[in-house]
Design a protein around this motif. Structure first.
Motif, PDB file in Angstrom:
ATOM      1  N   ARG A 162       8.609 -16.132  28.054  1.00 29.97           N
ATOM      2  CA  ARG A 162       7.226 -15.670  28.179  1.00 29.97           C
ATOM      3  C   ARG A 162       7.105 -14.203  27.793  1.00 29.97           C
ATOM      4  N   VAL A 163       5.893 -13.823  27.483  1.00 25.04           N
ATOM      5  CA  VAL A 163       5.525 -12.411  27.358  1.00 25.04           C
ATOM      6  C   VAL A 163       4.371 -12.180  28.317  1.00 25.04           C
ATOM      7  N   GLU A 164       4.566 -11.270  29.279  1.00 21.84           N
ATOM      8  CA  GLU A 164       3.488 -10.934  30.198  1.00 21.84           C
ATOM      9  C   GLU A 164       2.591  -9.909  29.517  1.00 21.84           C
ATOM     10  N   LEU A 165       1.316 -10.239  29.403  1.00 19.85           N
ATOM     11  CA  LEU A 165       0.387  -9.494  28.554  1.00 19.85           C
ATOM     12  C   LEU A 165      -0.395  -8.422  29.298  1.00 19.85           C
ATOM     13  N   ALA A 166      -0.848  -8.739  30.503  1.00 23.15           N
ATOM     14  CA  ALA A 166      -1.663  -7.793  31.265  1.00 23.15           C
ATOM     15  C   ALA A 166      -1.806  -8.300  32.689  1.00 23.15           C
ATOM     16  N   THR A 167      -2.029  -7.387  33.603  1.00 28.45           N
ATOM     17  CA  THR A 167      -2.370  -7.728  34.979  1.00 28.45           C
ATOM     18  C   THR A 167      -3.806  -7.281  35.218  1.00 28.45           C
ATOM     19  N   GLU A 168      -4.612  -8.197  35.734  1.00 27.09           N
ATOM     20  CA  GLU A 168      -6.026  -7.900  35.930  1.00 27.09           C
ATOM     21  C   GLU A 168      -6.431  -8.162  37.377  1.00 27.09           C
ATOM     22  N   GLU A 169      -7.439  -7.428  37.825  1.00 22.34           N
ATOM     23  CA  GLU A 169      -7.979  -7.613  39.160  1.00 22.34           C
ATOM     24  C   GLU A 169      -8.871  -8.845  39.226  1.00 22.34           C
ATOM     25  N   VAL A 170      -8.871  -9.483  40.375  1.00 21.97           N
ATOM     26  CA  VAL A 170      -9.874 -10.489  40.703  1.00 21.97           C
ATOM     27  C   VAL A 170     -10.947  -9.784  41.519  1.00 21.97           C
ATOM     28  N   VAL A 171     -12.195  -9.861  41.090  1.00 19.93           N
ATOM     29  CA  VAL A 171     -13.269  -9.078  41.708  1.00 19.93           C
ATOM     30  C   VAL A 171     -14.299 -10.007  42.349  1.00 19.93           C
ATOM     31  N   LEU A 172     -15.132  -9.418  43.207  1.00 24.15           N
ATOM     32  CA  LEU A 172     -16.170 -10.172  43.898  1.00 24.15           C
ATOM     33  C   LEU A 172     -17.462 -10.137  43.085  1.00 24.15           C
ATOM     34  N   ALA A 173     -18.050 -11.311  42.852  1.00 21.77           N
ATOM     35  CA  ALA A 173     -19.336 -11.416  42.165  1.00 21.77           C
ATOM     36  C   ALA A 173     -20.395 -11.827  43.178  1.00 21.77           C
ATOM     37  N   MET A 174     -21.549 -11.158  43.135  1.00 19.43           N
ATOM     38  CA  MET A 174     -22.611 -11.412  44.116  1.00 19.43           C
ATOM     39  C   MET A 174     -23.972 -11.214  43.459  1.00 19.43           C
ATOM     40  N   PRO A 175     -25.047 -11.708  44.073  1.00 23.65           N
ATOM     41  CA  PRO A 175     -26.385 -11.427  43.527  1.00 23.65           C
ATOM     42  C   PRO A 175     -26.644  -9.927  43.524  1.00 23.65           C
ATOM     43  N   GLU A 176     -27.408  -9.454  42.541  1.00 22.56           N
ATOM     44  CA  GLU A 176     -27.602  -8.015  42.410  1.00 22.56           C
ATOM     45  C   GLU A 176     -28.352  -7.398  43.589  1.00 22.56           C
ATOM     46  N   ASN A 177     -29.067  -8.216  44.374  1.00 27.61           N
ATOM     47  CA  ASN A 177     -29.767  -7.691  45.549  1.00 27.61           C
ATOM     48  C   ASN A 177     -29.016  -7.951  46.843  1.00 27.61           C
ATOM     49  N   HIS A 178     -27.742  -8.315  46.733  1.00 25.19           N
ATOM     50  CA  HIS A 178     -26.929  -8.602  47.919  1.00 25.19           C
ATOM     51  C   HIS A 178     -26.644  -7.303  48.675  1.00 25.19           C
ATOM     52  N   PRO A 179     -26.618  -7.323  50.023  1.00 25.96           N
ATOM     53  CA  PRO A 179     -26.339  -6.101  50.789  1.00 25.96           C
ATOM     54  C   PRO A 179     -25.015  -5.436  50.419  1.00 25.96           C
ATOM     55  N   LEU A 180     -23.991  -6.226  50.066  1.00 24.45           N
ATOM     56  CA  LEU A 180     -22.693  -5.642  49.720  1.00 24.45           C
ATOM     57  C   LEU A 180     -22.715  -4.896  48.394  1.00 24.45           C
ATOM     58  N   ALA A 181     -23.758  -5.126  47.590  1.00 26.12           N
ATOM     59  CA  ALA A 181     -23.852  -4.435  46.309  1.00 26.12           C
ATOM     60  C   ALA A 181     -24.060  -2.937  46.477  1.00 26.12           C
ATOM     61  N   ALA A 182     -24.411  -2.502  47.669  1.00 25.05           N
ATOM     62  CA  ALA A 182     -24.592  -1.072  47.923  1.00 25.05           C
ATOM     63  C   ALA A 182     -23.267  -0.326  48.026  1.00 25.05           C
ATOM     64  N   PHE A 183     -22.142  -1.066  48.151  1.00 29.42           N
ATOM     65  CA  PHE A 183     -20.829  -0.447  48.296  1.00 29.42           C
ATOM     66  C   PHE A 183     -20.116  -0.392  46.949  1.00 29.42           C
ATOM     67  N   ASP A 184     -19.262   0.657  46.778  1.00 25.96           N
ATOM     68  CA  ASP A 184     -18.478   0.778  45.550  1.00 25.96           C
ATOM     69  C   ASP A 184     -17.352  -0.243  45.486  1.00 25.96           C
ATOM     70  N   ASP A 185     -16.817  -0.630  46.633  1.00 33.24           N
ATOM     71  CA  ASP A 185     -15.807  -1.683  46.709  1.00 33.24           C
ATOM     72  C   ASP A 185     -15.983  -2.428  48.021  1.00 33.24           C
ATOM     73  N   ILE A 186     -15.394  -3.605  48.106  1.00 31.14           N
ATOM     74  CA  ILE A 186     -15.623  -4.502  49.238  1.00 31.14           C
ATOM     75  C   ILE A 186     -14.304  -4.760  49.956  1.00 31.14           C
ATOM     76  N   ALA A 187     -14.262  -4.449  51.251  1.00 31.73           N
ATOM     77  CA  ALA A 187     -13.086  -4.773  52.051  1.00 31.73           C
ATOM     78  C   ALA A 187     -12.967  -6.282  52.194  1.00 31.73           C
ATOM     79  N   VAL A 188     -11.748  -6.788  52.092  1.00 35.08           N
ATOM     80  CA  VAL A 188     -11.544  -8.231  52.102  1.00 35.08           C
ATOM     81  C   VAL A 188     -12.052  -8.865  53.394  1.00 35.08           C
ATOM     82  N   GLU A 189     -12.048  -8.088  54.490  1.00 31.28           N
ATOM     83  CA  GLU A 189     -12.508  -8.634  55.765  1.00 31.28           C
ATOM     84  C   GLU A 189     -13.980  -9.031  55.722  1.00 31.28           C
ATOM     85  N   LYS A 190     -14.755  -8.375  54.870  1.00 30.92           N
ATOM     86  CA  LYS A 190     -16.189  -8.669  54.797  1.00 30.92           C
ATOM     87  C   LYS A 190     -16.468 -10.049  54.190  1.00 30.92           C
TER      88      LYS A 190
END
Length: 329
Positions: A162-190
């Protein structure tokens, strides 16, 4: 000296096994049905045994020995193709046919960048693409039905080169008016209190996301399972819940006007590694490394676009709030 089956006879047999229908097999092999049937009968005569029980035109059943011969025929055909590949690999790089498998959570976001670049750089390459979930891709790769597989790790792939090409983050997707959208990042506990939308079992992204974010299969708030990431995002845009997506998908699935915003997740190992894999005995390792370079460039472009888009999404709420404060002052 023994009389040996021809590659054409073996191809006929394998194609009948894959389609379970003489007519469709004949179409795939670009011959008449009578020609294909005769070829299979000649093979049976040569081997001195019945391989297929012809119960009716619509019912094709292989004998136990026939099933074993089919697997051996696949291996012979794969070796014959490898012989041709070895000859081609000794001349020009990335020429001839190349069958690439890719998982659904990578293909739509990398292939549109990759294919035009390969056509421009390697005019002698004929690329055939197959999209399947990880388990199916490995089966196809080991059976010689694809040459290489573009997958996400961790996954049980054994000792495949194999050739490992890149490591990427898995991110949270939410509606643009979601309360969590006010934060720069989301703690997993939320995420525990959120309605979670996930891909169905069989998608490795589901397993990566659940493990990274400490989720379990018994979660009561897992409200929906989908066959594609695009379906999940549409549900998120409709306000049904939130989901997890790979960063390379952000430029497509969370583009401006989609109604979806994304944020990084903290407190979790929310990442996956994209890799290109092939069979150990393949003579085309040089070609696969060249292919890996091209795929890596496409992935880097997608991740760069994702980073800029995520930064813009985090900046937009701040600018909106500043405008409100200025107007109020």
């Amino acid at each position: 000296m023994k009389n040996l089956p021809t590659l054409r006879q073996l191809r006929y047999l394998v194609t009948v096994s894959e389609t379970r229908h003489f007519g469709r097999a004949a179409e795939i092999c670009a011959v008449t049905q009578s020609t294909l049937s005769a070829g299979v009968q000649e093979l049976e005569g040569l081997l001195g045994t019945r391989l297929i029980e012809r119960r009716s035109r619509r019912q094709v059943v292989f004998t136990p020995l026939g099933e074993d011969i089919v697997e051996r025929a696949r291996a012979v055909l794969a070796d014959a193709e490898a012989l041709v590949d070895a000859a081609q690999a000794g001349s020009l790089p990335l020429v001839g046919d190349l069958h690439l498998g890719v998982i659904p959570t990578i293909g739509p976001y990398v292939l549109p960048r990759l294919v035009p670049a390969l056509r421009e750089a390697y005019g002698g390459l004929r690329l055939f693409l197959r999209e399947e979930q990880s388990a199916n891709l490995l089966n196809l790769l080991n059976a010689g039905r694809i040459d290489a597989a573009l997958m996400a790790l961790p996954y049980a792939v054994g000792d495949l080169p194999r050739v490992e090409l890149a490591t990427e983050e898995v991110v949270l997707a939410m509606p643009e008016n979601h309360p969590l959208a006010a934060f720069d990042d989301i703690a997993v506990e939320k995420l525990e209190s959120e309605t979670m939308l996930m891909l169905e079992d069989g998608h490795c992204l589901r397993d990566h996301a659940m493990e990274a974010c400490h989720l379990t299969r018994s979660r009561g708030n897992e409200a929906f399972q989908a066959t594609s990431l695009s379906t999940l995002v549409q549900m998120v845009a409709g306000g049904v819940g939130v989901t997890l997506m790979p960063s390379i998908a952000v430029p497509v699935e969370a583009r401006p006007g989609s109604g979806v915003v994304v944020r990084p997740i903290t407190g979790a190992r929310a990442a996956r590694t994209l890799a290109l894999l092939w069979r150990p005995a393949s003579p085309r390792s040089r070609d696969y490394r060249l292919l890996a370079d091209a795929i890596g460039t496409a992935i880097t472009g997608a991740l760069s676009d994702a980073g800029r888009q995520m930064a813009g999404q985090r900046k937009a709420p701040e600018e909106g709030e500043a405008a409100k404060n200025q107007a109020g002052g």
